[in-house]
Design a protein around this motif. Structure first.
Motif, PDB file in Angstrom:
ATOM      1  N   ILE A 114       0.832  -1.192   0.000  1.00  0.00           N
ATOM      2  CA  ILE A 114       0.000   0.000   0.000  1.00  0.00           C
ATOM      3  C   ILE A 114       0.874   1.252   0.000  1.00  0.00           C
ATOM      4  N   ARG A 115       1.958   1.214   0.770  1.00  0.00           N
ATOM      5  CA  ARG A 115       2.871   2.369   0.775  1.00  0.00           C
ATOM      6  C   ARG A 115       3.456   2.588  -0.620  1.00  0.00           C
ATOM      7  N   THR A 116       3.800   1.489  -1.283  1.00  0.00           N
ATOM      8  CA  THR A 116       4.333   1.594  -2.644  1.00  0.00           C
ATOM      9  C   THR A 116       3.315   2.242  -3.572  1.00  0.00           C
ATOM     10  N   LEU A 117       2.053   1.840  -3.439  1.00  0.00           N
ATOM     11  CA  LEU A 117       0.985   2.418  -4.264  1.00  0.00           C
ATOM     12  C   LEU A 117       0.901   3.920  -4.045  1.00  0.00           C
ATOM     13  N   PHE A 118       0.869   4.349  -2.795  1.00  0.00           N
ATOM     14  CA  PHE A 118       0.709   5.772  -2.534  1.00  0.00           C
ATOM     15  C   PHE A 118       1.945   6.574  -2.899  1.00  0.00           C
ATOM     16  N   ASP A 119       3.123   5.995  -2.726  1.00  0.00           N
ATOM     17  CA  ASP A 119       4.335   6.681  -3.165  1.00  0.00           C
ATOM     18  C   ASP A 119       4.277   6.909  -4.665  1.00  0.00           C
ATOM     19  N   ASP A 120       3.784   5.900  -5.400  1.00  0.00           N
ATOM     20  CA  ASP A 120       3.666   6.023  -6.851  1.00  0.00           C
ATOM     21  C   ASP A 120       2.636   7.087  -7.218  1.00  0.00           C
ATOM     22  N   LEU A 121       1.496   7.068  -6.510  1.00  0.00           N
ATOM     23  CA  LEU A 121       0.458   8.060  -6.782  1.00  0.00           C
ATOM     24  C   LEU A 121       0.958   9.481  -6.528  1.00  0.00           C
ATOM     25  N   GLU A 122       1.684   9.654  -5.412  1.00  0.00           N
ATOM     26  CA  GLU A 122       2.108  10.988  -5.031  1.00  0.00           C
ATOM     27  C   GLU A 122       3.207  11.518  -5.947  1.00  0.00           C
ATOM     28  N   ARG A 123       3.992  10.622  -6.535  1.00  0.00           N
ATOM     29  CA  ARG A 123       5.045  11.053  -7.453  1.00  0.00           C
ATOM     30  C   ARG A 123       4.546  11.152  -8.885  1.00  0.00           C
ATOM     31  N   LYS A 124       3.440  10.517  -9.166  1.00  0.00           N
ATOM     32  CA  LYS A 124       3.013  10.324 -10.545  1.00  0.00           C
ATOM     33  C   LYS A 124       2.657  11.629 -11.221  1.00  0.00           C
ATOM     34  N   ARG A 125       3.240  11.871 -12.381  1.00  0.00           N
ATOM     35  CA  ARG A 125       2.958  13.077 -13.150  1.00  0.00           C
ATOM     36  C   ARG A 125       1.991  12.787 -14.298  1.00  0.00           C
ATOM     37  N   ASP A 126       2.148  11.616 -14.912  1.00  0.00           N
ATOM     38  CA  ASP A 126       1.288  11.286 -16.050  1.00  0.00           C
ATOM     39  C   ASP A 126      -0.008  10.683 -15.541  1.00  0.00           C
ATOM     40  N   ILE A 127      -0.902  11.538 -15.052  1.00  0.00           N
ATOM     41  CA  ILE A 127      -2.133  11.053 -14.420  1.00  0.00           C
ATOM     42  C   ILE A 127      -3.314  11.036 -15.375  1.00  0.00           C
ATOM     43  N   ALA A 128      -3.087  11.399 -16.635  1.00  0.00           N
ATOM     44  CA  ALA A 128      -4.196  11.433 -17.579  1.00  0.00           C
ATOM     45  C   ALA A 128      -4.783  10.048 -17.816  1.00  0.00           C
ATOM     46  N   GLU A 129      -4.048   8.988 -17.457  1.00  0.00           N
ATOM     47  CA  GLU A 129      -4.556   7.643 -17.715  1.00  0.00           C
ATOM     48  C   GLU A 129      -5.847   7.373 -16.946  1.00  0.00           C
ATOM     49  N   PHE A 130      -6.040   8.078 -15.829  1.00  0.00           N
ATOM     50  CA  PHE A 130      -7.290   7.890 -15.092  1.00  0.00           C
ATOM     51  C   PHE A 130      -8.471   8.388 -15.912  1.00  0.00           C
ATOM     52  N   LEU A 131      -8.279   9.499 -16.627  1.00  0.00           N
ATOM     53  CA  LEU A 131      -9.330   9.994 -17.505  1.00  0.00           C
ATOM     54  C   LEU A 131      -9.558   9.017 -18.640  1.00  0.00           C
ATOM     55  N   GLU A 132      -8.471   8.479 -19.185  1.00  0.00           N
ATOM     56  CA  GLU A 132      -8.606   7.531 -20.285  1.00  0.00           C
ATOM     57  C   GLU A 132      -9.378   6.300 -19.826  1.00  0.00           C
ATOM     58  N   LEU A 133      -9.086   5.827 -18.609  1.00  0.00           N
ATOM     59  CA  LEU A 133      -9.834   4.691 -18.060  1.00  0.00           C
ATOM     60  C   LEU A 133     -11.312   5.022 -17.953  1.00  0.00           C
ATOM     61  N   ALA A 134     -11.584   6.221 -17.449  1.00  0.00           N
ATOM     62  CA  ALA A 134     -12.971   6.619 -17.243  1.00  0.00           C
ATOM     63  C   ALA A 134     -13.703   6.801 -18.566  1.00  0.00           C
ATOM     64  N   GLU A 135     -12.980   7.269 -19.590  1.00  0.00           N
ATOM     65  CA  GLU A 135     -13.621   7.558 -20.869  1.00  0.00           C
ATOM     66  C   GLU A 135     -14.001   6.298 -21.634  1.00  0.00           C
ATOM     67  N   GLU A 136     -13.423   5.160 -21.246  1.00  0.00           N
ATOM     68  CA  GLU A 136     -13.686   3.926 -21.971  1.00  0.00           C
ATOM     69  C   GLU A 136     -15.092   3.393 -21.751  1.00  0.00           C
ATOM     70  N   GLY A 137     -15.798   3.912 -20.784  1.00  0.00           N
ATOM     71  CA  GLY A 137     -17.165   3.464 -20.546  1.00  0.00           C
ATOM     72  C   GLY A 137     -17.933   4.494 -19.755  1.00  0.00           C
ATOM     73  N   ASP A 138     -19.227   4.545 -19.969  1.00  0.00           N
ATOM     74  CA  ASP A 138     -20.057   5.503 -19.232  1.00  0.00           C
ATOM     75  C   ASP A 138     -20.247   5.031 -17.793  1.00  0.00           C
ATOM     76  N   GLY A 139     -20.432   5.974 -16.901  1.00  0.00           N
ATOM     77  CA  GLY A 139     -20.757   5.645 -15.522  1.00  0.00           C
ATOM     78  C   GLY A 139     -19.576   5.090 -14.753  1.00  0.00           C
ATOM     79  N   VAL A 140     -19.900   4.383 -13.679  1.00  0.00           N
ATOM     80  CA  VAL A 140     -18.874   3.880 -12.768  1.00  0.00           C
ATOM     81  C   VAL A 140     -18.176   2.669 -13.370  1.00  0.00           C
ATOM     82  N   ARG A 141     -16.847   2.645 -13.213  1.00  0.00           N
ATOM     83  CA  ARG A 141     -16.072   1.475 -13.627  1.00  0.00           C
ATOM     84  C   ARG A 141     -15.307   0.948 -12.428  1.00  0.00           C
ATOM     85  N   ILE A 142     -15.151  -0.359 -12.375  1.00  0.00           N
ATOM     86  CA  ILE A 142     -14.465  -1.018 -11.272  1.00  0.00           C
ATOM     87  C   ILE A 142     -13.241  -1.741 -11.821  1.00  0.00           C
TER      88      ILE A 142
END
Length: 354
Positions: free
Chosen positions: A262-290
């Motif tokens: 979990i610490r590794t995940l958050f360290d990656d999130l906090e350092r991450k600059r290329d965060i547009a992939e979250f939008l790309e994930l969201a754009e692949e389908g309408d509504g909530v995605r899991i």
């Protein structure tokens, strides 16, 4: 049809019930579910041996796993995916959860950044997980651009938007830049900027420089490219990732190995600059995605899940996303409507603010 969907369609009623009860029991408690426990709750009267045989068949199909030799079963990632896609019962949004979200977002702060900070805090507080908010880019048309020399190796690019918003950032200009080259660079940009957003301007500049290479001084051309590249690269992204509730997620894992993941995940999130992939994930389908475990490469090491939904502006264009990060043992049925409602509410607030 996916493998999990095919398997689900081929299962009989007893296998589906055993599978559903194992997954639901695991999501409720986090513990493996044994055959004796299932025998007491099955809708039909069956022996523990019969249930064990069904569980073995489900394990053979890759839907369940046995963490210890004599323990019960837990769902695999494939099993969780099949449960989420075919058996998940999404509850209505709880009135208390709705009130907490509404109260947090309705504090009257006109600043979008402050409002999104509160969204993250609200999601984290309501779900007791970690929240993720991707703030929108500023996409208003640009009115004026200026380059300001601060030192031989430092310059400032200033963007004035048509809606009055002003942004500026330091960058390193090409060596030997002069006041005249800075004026020429600004004049070149301002001659084509009217009515264009930053992303549209960047595309136009690339085309124009290739066509008018002889007309613009080499130094000014480098200044244009360096200054605008700053806004296009990772450091200059207008997108902003807000992560709240790290302590919640850490507290949900007990083993030292899980804590480190979990610490590794958050360290990656906090350092991450290329965060547009979250939008790309969201754009692949309408509504909530899991996304469960390794379905999202960012969370594959931590074994976490992400429940995410895009939000839209007044033009129905996806401009950001909100989500909740947690262990794979999330209460998906409760989290999904919370994320969905929050995304719709943020979209409305973004639209109302223009």
């Amino acid at each position: 049809m996916s493998d999990s969907a095919r398997i689900f369609n081929e299962m009989n009623d007893r296998s589906r019930e055993v599978f559903r009860r194992v997954v639901q029991g695991y999501l409720d408690t986090g513990d493996p579910v044994g055959s004796r426990t299932l025998t007491r709750s099955m809708s039909e009267k069956v022996s523990a041996a019969t249930v064990r045989n069904v569980m073995q068949d489900l394990e053979y199909l890759g839907l369940l796993d046995s963490p210890h030799v004599s323990a019960g079963r837990v769902p695999t990632q494939m099993g969780l995916r099949m449960f989420v896609d075919g058996l998940l019962e999404v509850s209505d949004l709880d009135a208390q959860d709705r009130q907490k979200i509404d109260a947090t977002l309705g504090e009257g702060n006109a600043d979008v950044g402050g409002m999104l900070d509160r969204v993250g805090a609200a999601l984290s507080g309501v779900t007791q997980g970690a929240s993720l908010v991707l703030a929108p880019k500023h996409e208003a048309p640009i009115k004026h651009i200026e380059f300001v020399s601060l030192a031989h190796d430092r310059a400032l690019v200033v963007l004035v938007f048509a809606d009055g918003h002003v942004e500026n950032r330091l960058f390193t200009p090409p060596p030997g830049q002069t006041p005249s080259s800075m004026r020429e660079a600004a004049n070149f940009l301002n001659s084509m900027v009217e009515g264009l957003t930053l992303s549209e301007l960047q595309t136009s500049v690339r085309n124009q420089i290739s066509q008018r290479r002889q007309e613009i001084d080499t130094l000014a051309r480098d200044l244009v490219e360096n200054g605008l590249a700053l806004w296009a690269d990772d450091e200059g992204s207008h997108e902003r990732l807000i992560v709240r509730g790290r302590a919640n997620l850490l507290g949900s894992e007990e083993e030292a190995e899980d804590l480190e993941r979990i610490r590794t995940l958050f360290d990656d999130l906090e350092r991450k600059r290329d965060i547009a992939e979250f939008l790309e994930l969201a754009e692949e389908g309408d509504g909530v995605r899991i996304f469960i475990g390794s379905e999202n490469k960012l969370f594959s090491l931590s074994g976490s899940s992400l429940v995410v939904s895009p939000y839209m502006n007044a033009d129905r264009k996806i401009v950001g996303a909100v989500g909740v990060i947690g262990p794979k043992r999330l209460n998906y049925g409760r989290i999904v409507p919370i994320v969905d409602y929050t995304a719709q509410l943020v979209g409305k607030l973004i639209s109302d603010r223009g």
